[in-house]
Design an enzyme around this catalytic site. Structure first.
Site, PDB file in Angstrom:
ATOM      1  N   ASP A   1       0.836  -1.207   0.000  1.00  0.00           N
ATOM      2  CA  ASP A   1       0.000   0.000   0.000  1.00  0.00           C
ATOM      3  C   ASP A   1       0.876   1.264   0.000  1.00  0.00           C
ATOM      4  OD1 ASP A   1      -2.369   1.438   0.118  1.00  0.00           O
ATOM      5  OD2 ASP A   1      -3.180   0.317   1.817  1.00  0.00           O
TER       6      ASP A   1
ATOM      7  N   ASP B   1     -10.732   1.928  -3.608  1.00  0.00           N
ATOM      8  CA  ASP B   1     -11.425   1.672  -2.344  1.00  0.00           C
ATOM      9  C   ASP B   1     -12.926   1.806  -2.525  1.00  0.00           C
ATOM     10  OD1 ASP B   1      -9.290   1.018  -0.799  1.00  0.00           O
ATOM     11  OD2 ASP B   1      -9.042   2.989   0.121  1.00  0.00           O
TER      12      ASP B   1
END
Ligand code: DGJ
Length: 725
Positions: free
Chosen positions: A479, A549
């Site tokens: 990430d 997301d």
């Protein structure tokens, strides 16, 4: 194929879809003669003549004022200051401080295969027969810069790559102020420019505008390719569309600051340049040193935007992603993030794994929150040791229970970040990206770790190696949850400070290279707050990227359609979540387009939902090859239709088709809805698995299937699987 016509001094670079011609003009100017559909000629006659009567266009004194001026000639790699007044691809500042740059042809080499661009990621040839390369050597006699313009042709794929290598062949230092990867010149401007804008949870939304005189473009100066703009630009000739007409794509294999600029000039010609963003960039070259730009992947086709996309998809599946999972089936995963956020322990994770096993899934991924003392996003990045309060006894008890169920195990990292509240920061406060004397900006309560430094990279590598080498870990989610401000490194000298952004991304690539080499069996999935680094640079190291997301399936559609313009389904992380906008059928049908997985607490599913999930898992296996390696057809794009959209995958041999349609919002005008398929064999007979009806390919493509009374609610989806008899 690449040939050099020495009589006309023309290089001809052919793919199955395009011809690209480069000519050596008088005084050794290197010109871009043609880019378009295949043509047999190398002699282009007066094709490059332009009206040279602009605003005092200037002439080369040797050639004289005979009509040729760098001001409007299609310069192959436009340089700054020598009478080409358009945006330049190259600008060198020499030791005197002069920035006029003017390169001329000096020689060339044509050879089979494609050389490595390491330490940069690149599109590779699996063997020398797949690609041909041309290096054109150019020089600027005054600055002493030597430039290699490198072109590789993937003939059968229909694609080309370009990059430039700049060498300081003088005996004094110089600085590169601009070094783009590509410069192309089109003799017209009747194109739409297609770009992809966005933000967190809304990445890669298509935008399309007609070119206008002057400058237009996109860039990133965020230290990442970013959510806001993708390093991809397409040009669609006016009148062209999804399945017909001229389309050109340009995709930069780079994950840092980029710039893509089109300039339409006084002759209504278009120059397009793409490469590292020159803002906040400069590169110092001592005598003898070289700098290599990232590469740009170019596709031209006269078969529409859809075919351009399919060329990129095949190329990236075959020549960009690497490693074990290039060919091997990716595990169907369940991820803990939306199910638990930071609130989990061993038992809770094992309960997810148990339900996942019952549904037939392959892997549990433990997301953020397993290390340091991280119970919220305010601490511990950089402290990559297990939080034993959550996971008593460490990772082994958890992994062995997950493995005992027959599931693989994956873990989350954010290697390029550091929390001010971390042991690492307390020990090394100067390891964050910062500018001396300034308090760095904060984002998600974290700072960026200065991975341009080797000692910093070594520390992170060693910490992560300790965990990854000592435990049975099958997957890593990598990430990156903020962008870079206050760009500076404690160890860079003043004359190299502007190298920081590029050095940072080279540091990231170095770390990724070390991990993928040390752990060839681990599946790496890239992520940056969703799809904030969805670019081919990242795909070189991780064959899949968490696309967004945004897990609401209706919102996801524009993201997935946008992403698909360049990137294949096999790379697009897509999960079913618990969001309640639609039923699980639609969530599954939308996520099936990508790498597929779940992002929810499976204990909370009803029995009916559990049964449906089991069916979806079966569908994942059934359609895996078709979706990952089939040809995508965007049948109805939400960019044009705000009520419904549809897409299909067709197997390369045209014997299988999966078509999906989603009603994003039910159209109360209730128009007739006939879905016409694409890419089938018109003479084959296809049986529809859902209805048992048999249709010819011609019928499905020209007459279509009637969905008028099949959908009546917002958020419904329907899919059909056809198999050739
Ligand atoms: C952002 C990612 O996109 C999410 O999936 C999740 O991994 C969080 N970061 C964790 O902090």
């Amino acid at each position: 194929m690449i040939i050099f016509d020495s009589e006309n001094k023309v290089f001809k670079l052919d793919t199955c879809e395009s011809t690209y011609l480069i000519g050596i003009y008088e005084e050794n100017y290197i010109l871009n003669y043609y880019y378009g559909a295949p043509i047999p000629e190398t002699c282009v006659g007066d094709l490059i003549d332009r009206n040279a009567n602009a605003s005092f266009s200037l002439a080369n004194p040797v050639i004289g004022e005979n009509g040729f001026t760098p001001d409007c000639a299609p310069m192959e790699y436009g340089t700054n200051g020598a009478a080409d007044f358009r945006v330049s691809a190259l600008s060198i500042r020499n030791a005197n401080g002069d920035t006029t740059t003017d390169i001329r042809y000096k020689g060339h080499k044509i050879y089979k295969g494609k050389p490595s661009l390491s330490p940069l990621p690149y599109v590779y040839a699996n063997n020398d027969d797949e690609a041909d390369t041309l290096d054109i050597y150019a020089e600027d006699k005054v600055t002493g810069a030597e430039v290699t313009l490198r072109y590789t042709v993937f003939e059968k794929m229909g694609a080309m790559t370009r990059s430039a290598i700049i060498t300081n062949a003088s005996d004094k230092a110089m600085d590169i102020k601009r070094a783009f990867s590509l410069c192309v010149n089109m003799p017209e401007m009747d194109y739409d420019m297609i770009t992809f804008y966005g933000r967190h949870a809304k990445e890669r939304s298509r935008e399309q505008r007609a070119l206008a005189h002057g400058l237009q473009g996109i860039h990133s100066k965020r230290g990442a390719s970013s959510h806001c703009h993708n390093p991809f630009v397409a040009f669609l000739k006016h009148g062209a569309g999804e399945e017909q007409g001229e389309a050109m794509g340009f995709n930069l294999v780079y994950s840092g600051n980029f710039s893509a600029v089109a300039e339409c000039d006084f002759n209504s010609n278009t120059r397009f340049i793409m490469g590292i963003n020159p803002e906040d960039f400069s590169w110092h070259l001592e005598a003898g040193e070289s700098f290599t730009t990232p590469e740009c992947v170019m596709v031209y086709t006269d078969k529409g935007l859809g075919e351009m996309s399919r060329i990129y998809h095949r190329l990236y599946n075959n020549n960009l992603v690497r490693g074990k999972y290039k060919h091997e089936k990716r595990p169907l995963l369940i991820n803990s993030w939306e199910a638990a956020y930071f609130d989990f322990d061993t038992d809770k994770l094992v309960s997810f794994a148990e339900r996942a096993k019952e549904a037939g899934m392959d892997m549990l991924v433990m997301d953020d929150g397993w290390f340091g003392v991280r119970n919220a996003d305010n601490c511990s990045l950089g402290d990559w040791f297990v939080n034993e309060e959550k996971l008593p006894g460490g990772l082994d008890p958890l992994i062995s229970r997950v493995n005992a169920l027959g599931l693989k195990f994956g873990i989350w990292y954010e290697p390029e970040m550091i929390s001010p509240d971390s042991d690492l920061y307390r020990a090394h406060p100067d390891w964050c990206v910062h500018v001396e004397g300034r308090e760095p900006m904060i984002g998600r309560r974290q700072l960026v770790l200065d991975v341009s430094r080797e000692d910093v990279r070594d520390n992170i590598f060693n910490q992560m190696y300790e965990v990854l080498s000592k435990h049975k870990i099958d997957y890593v989610k990598w990430d990156f949850n903020r962008n870079i401000s206050d760009a500076g490194s404690a160890i860079l000298p003043a004359d190299k400070k502007q190298e920081f952004f590029h050095r940072f991304i080279l540091g990231t690539y170095d770390l990724m290279d070390r991990f993928t080499k040390a752990f060839p069996d681990i599946l790496f999935e890239n992520c940056s707050g969703g799809g904030g680094r969805f670019d081919p640079g990242m795909l070189y190291y991780s064959p899949q990227i968490w696309a967004s997301d945004q897990t609401d399936p209706i919102e996801r559609l524009t993201i997935q359609f946008g992403t698909s313009i360049c990137y294949p389904a096999s790379t697009m992380g897509a999960h079913v979540s618990a969001c309640d906008r639609t039923g699980y059928e639609t969530k599954g049908d939308v996520a099936l387009w990508g790498t597929f997985g779940y992002e929810l607490d499976p204990n909370k599913l009803t029995d009916d939902e559990k049964a449906l999930v089991k069916e979806q898992v079966k569908e994942y296996h059934k359609y895996y090859d078709l979706i990952h390696y089939g040809d995508l057809y965007r049948l109805i794009d939400p960019y044009f239709n705000h009520f419904r959209c549809a897409w299909s995958f067709v197997s390369p041999d045209k014997t299988e088709v999966l078509a999906t349609a989603v009603t994003m919002r039910y159209d109360r005008d209730m128009p007739t809805f006939i879905l016409k398929l694409r890419g089938l064999d018109k003479d084959k007979k296809y049986v529809c698995e859902e209805t048992g009806k048999v249709y010819s390919g011609a019928f499905l493509m020209n007459a279509g299937i009637n969905l008028t009374n099949k959908q009546s609610r917002d958020g419904e989806s329907i899919k059909f699987y056809f198999k050739a008899q």
